[in-house]
Each structure stands twice: as C-alpha cells, then as structure tokens.
Motif scaffolding. Structure first.
Motif, PDB file in Angstrom:
ATOM      1  N   PRO A 144      -9.258   3.729  28.871  1.00 47.35           N
ATOM      2  CA  PRO A 144      -9.292   5.041  28.213  1.00 47.35           C
ATOM      3  C   PRO A 144      -7.945   5.434  27.609  1.00 47.35           C
ATOM      4  N   LEU A 145      -6.850   5.055  28.279  1.00 46.57           N
ATOM      5  CA  LEU A 145      -5.520   5.364  27.748  1.00 46.57           C
ATOM      6  C   LEU A 145      -5.281   4.641  26.426  1.00 46.57           C
ATOM      7  N   MET A 146      -5.701   3.384  26.329  1.00 47.95           N
ATOM      8  CA  MET A 146      -5.510   2.624  25.090  1.00 47.95           C
ATOM      9  C   MET A 146      -6.304   3.237  23.939  1.00 47.95           C
ATOM     10  N   TRP A 147      -7.543   3.635  24.213  1.00 47.71           N
ATOM     11  CA  TRP A 147      -8.353   4.288  23.174  1.00 47.71           C
ATOM     12  C   TRP A 147      -7.709   5.601  22.736  1.00 47.71           C
ATOM     13  N   ALA A 204     -16.205   2.699  11.555  1.00 45.33           N
ATOM     14  CA  ALA A 204     -16.219   2.942  12.996  1.00 45.33           C
ATOM     15  C   ALA A 204     -17.649   3.041  13.496  1.00 45.33           C
ATOM     16  N   VAL A 205     -18.490   3.757  12.761  1.00 40.47           N
ATOM     17  CA  VAL A 205     -19.899   3.906  13.145  1.00 40.47           C
ATOM     18  C   VAL A 205     -20.610   2.557  13.106  1.00 40.47           C
ATOM     19  N   MET A 206     -20.383   1.793  12.033  1.00 36.77           N
ATOM     20  CA  MET A 206     -21.051   0.501  11.882  1.00 36.77           C
ATOM     21  C   MET A 206     -20.595  -0.501  12.945  1.00 36.77           C
ATOM     22  N   ILE A 207     -19.322  -0.457  13.315  1.00 32.43           N
ATOM     23  CA  ILE A 207     -18.810  -1.367  14.350  1.00 32.43           C
ATOM     24  C   ILE A 207     -19.430  -1.046  15.699  1.00 32.43           C
ATOM     25  N   LEU A 208     -19.514   0.232  16.032  1.00 39.52           N
ATOM     26  CA  LEU A 208     -20.105   0.611  17.318  1.00 39.52           C
ATOM     27  C   LEU A 208     -21.583   0.230  17.378  1.00 39.52           C
ATOM     28  N   ILE A 209     -22.293   0.442  16.270  1.00 37.53           N
ATOM     29  CA  ILE A 209     -23.709   0.049  16.226  1.00 37.53           C
ATOM     30  C   ILE A 209     -23.847  -1.462  16.327  1.00 37.53           C
ATOM     31  N   GLY A 210     -22.978  -2.189  15.587  1.00 44.08           N
ATOM     32  CA  GLY A 210     -23.028  -3.647  15.623  1.00 44.08           C
ATOM     33  C   GLY A 210     -22.741  -4.195  17.002  1.00 44.08           C
ATOM     34  N   ALA A 211     -21.749  -3.621  17.697  1.00 42.96           N
ATOM     35  CA  ALA A 211     -21.424  -4.068  19.054  1.00 42.96           C
ATOM     36  C   ALA A 211     -22.603  -3.833  20.002  1.00 42.96           C
ATOM     37  N   THR A 214      -6.304   6.321  18.970  1.00 45.52           N
ATOM     38  CA  THR A 214      -6.857   7.434  18.192  1.00 45.52           C
ATOM     39  C   THR A 214      -5.767   8.400  17.765  1.00 45.52           C
ATOM     40  N   ALA A 215      -4.866   8.704  18.685  1.00 46.39           N
ATOM     41  CA  ALA A 215      -3.763   9.611  18.362  1.00 46.39           C
ATOM     42  C   ALA A 215      -2.887   9.032  17.258  1.00 46.39           C
ATOM     43  N   PHE A 216      -2.627   7.733  17.323  1.00 45.34           N
ATOM     44  CA  PHE A 216      -1.795   7.099  16.297  1.00 45.34           C
ATOM     45  C   PHE A 216      -2.448   7.191  14.926  1.00 45.34           C
ATOM     46  N   ILE A 245     -10.679  -4.671  19.737  1.00 46.90           N
ATOM     47  CA  ILE A 245     -10.025  -5.556  18.766  1.00 46.90           C
ATOM     48  C   ILE A 245     -10.715  -5.456  17.407  1.00 46.90           C
ATOM     49  N   VAL A 246     -12.038  -5.402  17.413  1.00 52.20           N
ATOM     50  CA  VAL A 246     -12.793  -5.291  16.161  1.00 52.20           C
ATOM     51  C   VAL A 246     -12.404  -4.023  15.408  1.00 52.20           C
ATOM     52  N   LEU A 247     -12.387  -2.900  16.127  1.00 47.86           N
ATOM     53  CA  LEU A 247     -12.102  -1.624  15.478  1.00 47.86           C
ATOM     54  C   LEU A 247     -10.640  -1.520  15.045  1.00 47.86           C
ATOM     55  N   THR A 248      -9.707  -1.900  15.920  1.00 46.27           N
ATOM     56  CA  THR A 248      -8.293  -1.751  15.567  1.00 46.27           C
ATOM     57  C   THR A 248      -7.896  -2.659  14.410  1.00 46.27           C
ATOM     58  N   SER A 249      -8.396  -3.884  14.382  1.00 43.32           N
ATOM     59  CA  SER A 249      -8.057  -4.783  13.275  1.00 43.32           C
ATOM     60  C   SER A 249      -8.618  -4.252  11.956  1.00 43.32           C
ATOM     61  N   ASN A 250      -9.830  -3.688  11.989  1.00 36.98           N
ATOM     62  CA  ASN A 250     -10.423  -3.085  10.790  1.00 36.98           C
ATOM     63  C   ASN A 250      -9.619  -1.880  10.323  1.00 36.98           C
ATOM     64  N   VAL A 251      -9.286  -1.000  11.257  1.00 37.09           N
ATOM     65  CA  VAL A 251      -8.583   0.231  10.906  1.00 37.09           C
ATOM     66  C   VAL A 251      -7.209  -0.070  10.314  1.00 37.09           C
ATOM     67  N   PHE A 252      -6.459  -0.964  10.941  1.00 38.88           N
ATOM     68  CA  PHE A 252      -5.139  -1.279  10.432  1.00 38.88           C
ATOM     69  C   PHE A 252      -5.209  -1.950   9.059  1.00 38.88           C
TER      70      PHE A 252
END
Length: 342
Positions: free
Chosen positions: A7-10, A131-138, A14-16, A240-247
């Motif tokens: 939870p701390l990493m998420w 973000a929505v598509m990644i969560l649905i895909g996972a 998100t804050a970043f 990893i999927v979400l952070t790599s996409n976002v960056f």
C-alpha cells in the motif's frame, strides 16, 4: 494476481504522478501558449527519462537490491528488469502515437502554440483510460488464462498489419472516428484561441481544437489495445505494468515536440515496431511451452529499434511515405470537416 507492491508503494507512486502533473500544469499555465523549441523539448525529454530511471533505481533499492538476502536481490533484479523492458516497449510503441498526433495536427492546421495544451489534455485522458484498461486486463488474465493466447494472436495479427501498412499515406479525412464526430456536432471552420467552443453567426459550435482533443483520445485507446497486451507479455505484475505505462506516457508530450520534425528521417521505424509486436505476440503464445527470458525481450526490443533507425538513415524514404502505420484503413478522399460545413 500477485504483485510486489505494498500500500505504501501505491501511495507514493500515486502522489508522485499527481505532483508531476501539477508541476506540468503550473508550468503550462505560466508559459501560456507558445511554440515549443527543440531545446525545451530535449530538456524535458531527458528529465522524464531520468525520472523514470530514478524510479526504477528506487524500486530496486526498496525491494532489497543492495541487501544481503540473495532471494531479495534476485527479486529486485527481476522486477527492475521487467520495468525497464516494459518501459522501453511502451516508449517504442508510443512513437507511432506521436506520428499520428503529428498527422492530426497537420490535417487540422493546429497552430503550434496550441499544440502543447492539446497534448497535455490528451495525455491526461490517456493516463486515466490506460489505468482502467490495465486493471481490467489484469483481472481478466487472472480468471481466464487462455486470454494470453488471444492477446498473443492479436499482437501477431497487429504486427503483420502494421508491417503491411507501414509507409502508406493514411487518409484522415475518411477516418471513421472523425466522421462520427462530424455527424454529432457542429464544428467551426476557424479556431477561437484555445477555446473548445465558439459562437459563429449566432450558432454555438465546437472549434477544431475540441475535435483534435477527441481524436487524440480515441487514437490513444486504439493504440492501447496493442500496447497493454504487449506489456502483459513481459510481466503480469499490475504495479510494474501500470508504472511502466505511466512513466512512458508522462514524457509523451516532450517526446512529440522532439520527434515531430524527425518523423521523415525515421520513416522505417514502423517496421521495427511491427517486428517487436510479432515477437511479443509469439512470446505470449509460447508462454506455457517456453518462457522467453526478460533480458532477451529487452535485447530484442533495443536491437529492433536501433536497426530500424539505422536503416532509416541509410535508405531514403519513398515520396509520400508517412513513416507511420495509422490503424484505420485508408479510403477514397472525402471532404474535410470545414468543407462539410460550407
């Protein structure tokens, strides 16, 4: 689906992202409408790349990469490699987005000072949608493992289609998304500053800038259908999927202005991207037979991009080649949005 994230990493991630977007918006409002110079685009591109690698360095350290426990060091190395590979794949696939954005801006003759804000809004919508598509895909992959084969076959098909379409001149005038927009709203033939709506002859109508924003969002969704299955072939860890996409997306605006004037020089890049998609599709289809190491995927991706760029510099582009594979089938020329309103 298991993930290394706490939870701390998420929360920290998100804050970043929120802080980074806030700084970007403040800088955008302070500068106002202006043409982005090559120097400014280069500086911001380097900043976003540096921030991405600082993040993966922190992730490696946080997971125990410097610790004495061999298991933690192995985990840290594996997750850092997954992030770097996913980041480079997403960054590479984003190049095609950039060339399509350039085509949209050219088609609608978007003034250079307005392009920066249009891209910023488009990137915000891309972050939310992905973000929505990644969560649905996972969620789907956890419950239906056979979808990995579907994604793999789809990437193979897309790669072959991209290869065949590379170098063709796309016809944005007959784009189905643009026709759909034209049928549902009145569009002014002229811009009204950075406004999305204007009044002409007593009629309230959208400006071409709003149409551009909508098309950028639609295009990103189309490309996300390719890129998100591609990242799941590298890792199924949602963090990893979400952070790599976002960056990869956060630096998209700066990369656009950096590459906008170089799209003709790297006219063979779409062939390299097509080869990468075919490779990743094959990797997904073989997942239960042989798991291709992440390091091989990283090496193959970098090699394919470098070869495509080197050949682009050596082989001259054909007259009229666009350098991109727009995901909609070209059709006979139709009237533009402005002509349809006359």
């Amino acid at each position: 689906m298991t993930s290394i994230a706490t939870p701390l990493m998420w929360t920290l991630f998100t804050a970043f992202v929120l802080i980074a977007l806030a700084i970007d918006f403040l800088a955008l409002n302070r500068q106002g409408s202006h043409t982005v110079s090559m120097r400014e685009a280069t500086i911001w591109s380097l900043i976003w790349v540096a921030v991405s690698f600082l993040f993966v360095g922190w992730l490696w350290w946080y997971l125990g990469g410097t610790g004495v426990d061999p298991a933690l060091r192995e985990l840290a190395d594996a997750k850092a490699l997954e992030f770097v590979t996913g980041y480079l794949v997403e960054k590479a696939l984003a190049v095609d987005n950039i060339f399509v954005f350039l085509m949209i801006f050219t088609y609608f003759a978007v003034p250079a000072p307005f392009q920066k804000r249009a891209l910023m809004i488009g990137i915000l919508s891309a972050l939310v949608l992905r973000a929505v598509m990644i969560l649905i895909g996972a969620w789907l992959i956890v419950r239906f493992h056979w979808l990995m084969y579907v994604f793999g076959a789809f990437l193979l098909f897309t790669g072959v289609k991209m290869w065949r379409a590379a170098g063709q001149e796309p016809d944005l005038g007959n784009n189905p998304a643009l026709r759909w927009v034209n049928k549902r709203m009145k569009v002014s033939p002229d811009y009204d500053g950075e406004n999305f709506f204007t009044t002409a002859h007593g009629v309230r109508m959208a400006t071409p800038l709003l149409v551009v924003i909508l098309l950028i969002g639609i295009v990103d969704v189309v490309f996300a259908v390719d890129s998100i299955p591609a990242i799941f072939a590298i890792t199924t860890d949602p963090f990893i999927v979400l952070t790599s996409n976002v960056f990869a997306i956060l630096g998209l605006r700066a990369m656009y202005f950096l590459l906008a004037g170089m799209h003709e020089r790297f006219h063979l890049l779409s062939y390299g991207l097509a080869v990468i998609l075919v490779f990743i599709g094959a990797k997904m289809l073989l997942i239960d037979i042989y798991k291709i190491p992440i390091a091989w995927s990283l090496g193959f991706t970098v090699t394919a991009l470098l070869v495509a760029m080197a050949l682009s510099l050596k082989i001259p582009a054909k007259p009229g080649a666009s350098g991109t594979a727009f995901p909609f089938k070209p059709k006979p020329k139709a009237k533009s949005a402005a002509e349809n309103k006359e």
